[in-house]
Design a protein around this motif. Structure first.
Motif, short mmCIF file in Angstrom:
data_model
loop_
_atom_site.label_atom_id
_atom_site.label_comp_id
_atom_site.label_asym_id
_atom_site.label_seq_id
_atom_site.Cartn_x
_atom_site.Cartn_y
_atom_site.Cartn_z
N VAL A 1 1.05 -1.90 -0.20
CA VAL A 1 0.24 0.20 -0.13
C VAL A 1 1.19 1.48 -0.11
CG1 VAL A 1 -2.15 -1.04 0.76
CG2 VAL A 1 -0.33 -0.69 2.10
N MET A 2 1.21 1.84 -1.49
CA MET A 2 1.00 3.10 -0.61
C MET A 2 0.30 3.64 0.01
SD MET A 2 3.62 1.82 -2.74
CE MET A 2 4.83 3.42 -3.77
N ILE A 3 0.94 4.55 0.99
CA ILE A 3 0.00 5.73 2.05
C ILE A 3 0.16 6.73 1.29
CG2 ILE A 3 -1.12 6.45 4.50
CD1 ILE A 3 0.15 3.39 5.14
N VAL A 4 -0.82 8.00 0.62
CA VAL A 4 -0.48 9.12 0.04
C VAL A 4 -1.14 10.36 1.17
CG1 VAL A 4 -0.29 10.76 -1.29
CG2 VAL A 4 -0.34 8.19 -2.03
N PHE A 5 -0.30 10.94 1.72
CA PHE A 5 -0.40 12.06 2.30
C PHE A 5 0.69 13.44 1.88
CE2 PHE A 5 -2.38 11.36 5.95
CZ PHE A 5 -3.31 10.09 6.45
N ALA A 6 -0.85 15.20 2.05
CA ALA A 6 -0.37 15.99 1.44
C ALA A 6 0.64 17.00 2.75
CB ALA A 6 -0.94 16.72 1.02
N CYS A 7 1.82 17.34 2.86
CA CYS A 7 2.96 17.94 3.12
C CYS A 7 1.84 19.27 3.82
CB CYS A 7 4.47 18.73 2.10
SG CYS A 7 5.05 17.08 2.06
N ALA A 8 1.32 19.75 2.78
CA ALA A 8 0.15 21.02 2.74
C ALA A 8 -0.67 20.74 1.53
CB ALA A 8 0.86 22.22 2.90
N GLU A 9 -1.96 21.51 2.52
CA GLU A 9 -3.56 21.35 1.93
C GLU A 9 -3.72 19.62 1.00
OE1 GLU A 9 -3.25 24.54 -1.26
OE2 GLU A 9 -2.71 25.06 -0.37
N PRO A 10 -4.56 18.99 2.04
CA PRO A 10 -3.97 19.42 3.50
C PRO A 10 -2.76 18.75 4.07
CG PRO A 10 -5.22 17.52 3.20
CD PRO A 10 -4.78 17.88 1.34
N ARG A 11 -2.67 19.91 5.68
CA ARG A 11 -1.52 19.48 5.97
C ARG A 11 -1.58 17.92 6.79
NH1 ARG A 11 1.63 22.40 11.04
NH2 ARG A 11 3.28 21.18 11.32
N LEU A 12 -0.25 17.14 6.72
CA LEU A 12 -0.28 15.96 7.01
C LEU A 12 -1.17 16.28 8.92
CD1 LEU A 12 0.83 12.93 7.36
CD2 LEU A 12 2.45 13.50 9.34
N ASP A 13 -1.81 15.17 8.83
CA ASP A 13 -2.73 14.78 10.24
C ASP A 13 -1.75 13.12 10.33
OD1 ASP A 13 -4.18 13.91 12.37
OD2 ASP A 13 -6.03 14.22 10.94
N PRO A 14 -1.41 13.49 11.35
CA PRO A 14 -0.13 12.19 12.08
C PRO A 14 -1.07 11.34 11.91
CG PRO A 14 0.30 14.14 13.32
CD PRO A 14 -0.94 14.53 12.46
N TRP A 15 -2.21 11.42 13.38
CA TRP A 15 -3.50 10.53 14.05
C TRP A 15 -3.96 10.11 12.88
CZ3 TRP A 15 -2.54 11.12 19.00
CH2 TRP A 15 -2.54 12.00 19.36
N LYS A 16 -4.64 10.23 12.04
CA LYS A 16 -5.15 9.92 11.11
C LYS A 16 -4.22 9.14 10.12
CE LYS A 16 -8.76 11.51 7.87
NZ LYS A 16 -8.86 12.43 6.84
N LEU A 17 -3.04 9.45 9.29
CA LEU A 17 -1.35 8.73 9.32
C LEU A 17 -1.29 6.38 9.81
CD1 LEU A 17 0.93 8.27 7.11
CD2 LEU A 17 1.61 10.06 8.10
N ASP A 18 -0.66 7.59 11.27
CA ASP A 18 -1.20 6.35 12.23
C ASP A 18 -3.00 5.07 11.78
OD1 ASP A 18 0.96 7.20 13.57
OD2 ASP A 18 -0.42 7.88 15.39
N ARG A 19 -3.40 5.56 11.78
CA ARG A 19 -4.67 4.69 11.26
C ARG A 19 -4.51 3.51 9.71
NH1 ARG A 19 -9.94 5.39 13.71
NH2 ARG A 19 -9.51 7.74 14.90
N PHE A 20 -3.87 4.35 8.91
CA PHE A 20 -3.20 3.69 7.51
C PHE A 20 -2.78 3.18 8.06
CE2 PHE A 20 -6.37 5.80 4.10
CZ PHE A 20 -6.64 6.71 4.54
N LEU A 21 -1.77 3.04 8.70
CA LEU A 21 -0.23 2.35 8.73
C LEU A 21 -0.89 1.55 9.82
CD1 LEU A 21 1.93 5.54 9.85
CD2 LEU A 21 2.67 4.05 7.78
N VAL A 22 -1.25 1.50 10.32
CA VAL A 22 -2.36 0.39 11.87
C VAL A 22 -3.00 -0.89 10.84
CG1 VAL A 22 -3.57 -0.06 13.60
CG2 VAL A 22 -2.06 1.35 13.88
N ALA A 23 -3.56 -0.07 9.69
CA ALA A 23 -4.81 -1.13 9.19
C ALA A 23 -3.10 -1.95 8.42
CB ALA A 23 -5.87 -0.34 7.66
N ALA A 24 -2.27 -1.36 7.78
CA ALA A 24 -1.37 -1.87 7.01
C ALA A 24 -0.98 -2.99 7.44
CB ALA A 24 -0.74 -1.33 6.21
N GLU A 25 -0.31 -2.79 8.85
CA GLU A 25 0.34 -3.72 9.41
C GLU A 25 -0.40 -4.60 10.25
OE1 GLU A 25 4.10 -3.95 10.11
OE2 GLU A 25 4.35 -1.70 10.23
N LEU A 26 -1.77 -4.33 10.46
CA LEU A 26 -2.18 -5.80 11.18
C LEU A 26 -2.38 -7.20 9.53
CD1 LEU A 26 -4.93 -3.75 13.00
CD2 LEU A 26 -2.93 -5.50 14.02
#
Ligand SMILES: Nc1nc2c(ncn2[C@@H]2O[C@H](COP(=O)(O)OP(=O)(O)OP(=O)(O)O)[C@@H](O)[C@H]2O)c(=O)[nH]1
Ligand SMILES: [Zn+2]
Length: 332
Positions: free
Chosen positions: A121-146
């Motif tokens: 999985v390529m988890i795409v977030f933006a550096c800005a517009e919208p700025r990184l929401d690390p809590w949300k990124l954690d959710r995607f990472l956890v889903a991939a890890e599990l």
């Protein structure tokens, strides 16, 4: 009618072909069979007979079997056998076993398979517009890890921020051992690196809405012309321009799935006790707590809480663990 062949025989007379589901839209599945597209319906009784109740997760950390309830018997990425009844039209007769899936919670405790049979999985977030929401990124990472899936973080819209801001937001994830690729669909940063990662693999682009998933894919494969949207200026939340997942063949080899942006990403229902396997920096600490059944929430002498105090585990990541833990507990 005495000389009419029984239905069973007529169905068997059509040789089944094999293909991959590249699109799913209101019960019609587009199946690609070696470059030939066939629009298929699902054999009526298949919906009931499909067996998706238990599956090995393929997790690297521990052998587990998880019970699943699924809303969609077939997802983009499924390999199927179908009968082509008319040219370009057919009926799916059989679904082959999945080797991986990227899943999120659907409605009322069901699960929604975003895409399956992917290698990464390529988890795409933006550096800005919208700025990184690390809590949300954690959710995607956890889903991939599990799911035991390899995850790469793509930090798009790199053109909009300075180096220092990029580092401040994404370095904590590099520290966890994730690959973070800085990219810009408009300036061209990182496009060649992403192509190298996608080549000859089956990948999925996932992430929030408006981060530039479709724009990146358009840059990766010129001529693709996926629809992209303007970020709502007032909300910076992005508008959903991609409405359903689709699997795209890459000219340089491999397949990539573009998926609709997810404004809110609910983790698939998981046993709360297994959530910790979604946090890769916590896994090596397992078995070191005083209590064997430690939930790492309030127990004394917990190895994970000790690691947080010692600065080994990032406090924000631990807080993320606690939030997801209580969410899973409430839904259980
Ligand atoms: N400055 C800048 N803008 C970008 C970049 N990539 C995409 N955009 C803009 O961001 C907006 C959203 O891009 P999309 O490609 O539609 O985003 P998406 O992630 O596919 O969105 P959904 O389809 O809703 O999931 C568009 O206005 C793009 O022009 C980039 O690298 N830099
Ligand atoms: Zn503990």
């Amino acid at each position: 009618m005495p000389n009419k062949a029984p239905r069973e025989v007529r169905r068997d007379a059509v040789a089944l072909k094999e293909g991959v589901v590249v699109r799913a839209s209101s019960g019609v599945y587009t199946v690609d069979a070696g470059g030939h597209s066939v629009h298929c319906l699902l054999r009526g009784n298949l919906k009931k007979t499909l067996e998706f109740t238990t599956t090995p997760t393929g997790s690297k950390h521990v052998a587990r079997v998880r019970r699943l309830r699924t809303t969609d018997p077939i997802a983009v990425g499924d390999r199927v056998r179908f009968a082509e009844t008319h040219h370009g039209q057919g009926i799916i007769e059989e679904v082959l076993p999945r080797h991986s899936m990227f899943v999120r919670a659907g409605y009322r405790g069901t699960q929604h398979t975003v895409v399956c049979n992917i290698d990464q999985v390529m988890i795409v977030f933006a550096c800005a517009e919208p700025r990184l929401d690390p809590w949300k990124l954690d959710r995607f990472l956890v889903a991939a890890e599990l799911e035991g899936l390899c995850a790469v973080i793509i930090a798009n819209k790199r053109d909009l921020v300075q180096e220092a801001d990029f580092r401040a937001d994404f370095d904590p994830f590099i520290a966890l051992g994730y690959t973070v690729l800085a990219a810009s669909a408009v300036r061209g940063d990182g496009i060649e690196e992403i192509r190298d990662l996608l080549r000859d693999r089956i990948s999925a682009f996932v992430g929030p809405s408006g981060v530039g998933k479709s724009s990146l894919l358009n840059a990766i494969q010129p001529g693709l012309r996926l629809r992209t949207g303007e970020v709502g200026a007032a909300t910076h939340k992005g508008r959903h321009t991609t409405t359903s997942a689709q699997l795209i063949p890459l000219r340089f080899g491999g397949w990539v799935a573009d998926t609709p942006g997810m404004r809110r990403f609910e983790l698939m229902q998981t046993d709360p006790e297994e959530l910790v396997y979604g946090f890769r920096e916590m896994v090596p600490l397992l078995g070191k707590c005083r209590f064997a059944d430690c939930r790492h929430i309030a127990e004394p002498d917990c190895a994970i809480r000790r690691a947080v105090e010692a600065g080994v585990v990032h406090p924000r990541r631990y807080e993320s663990y606690r939030i997801l833990y209580s969410e899973l507990l409430q839904r259980a």
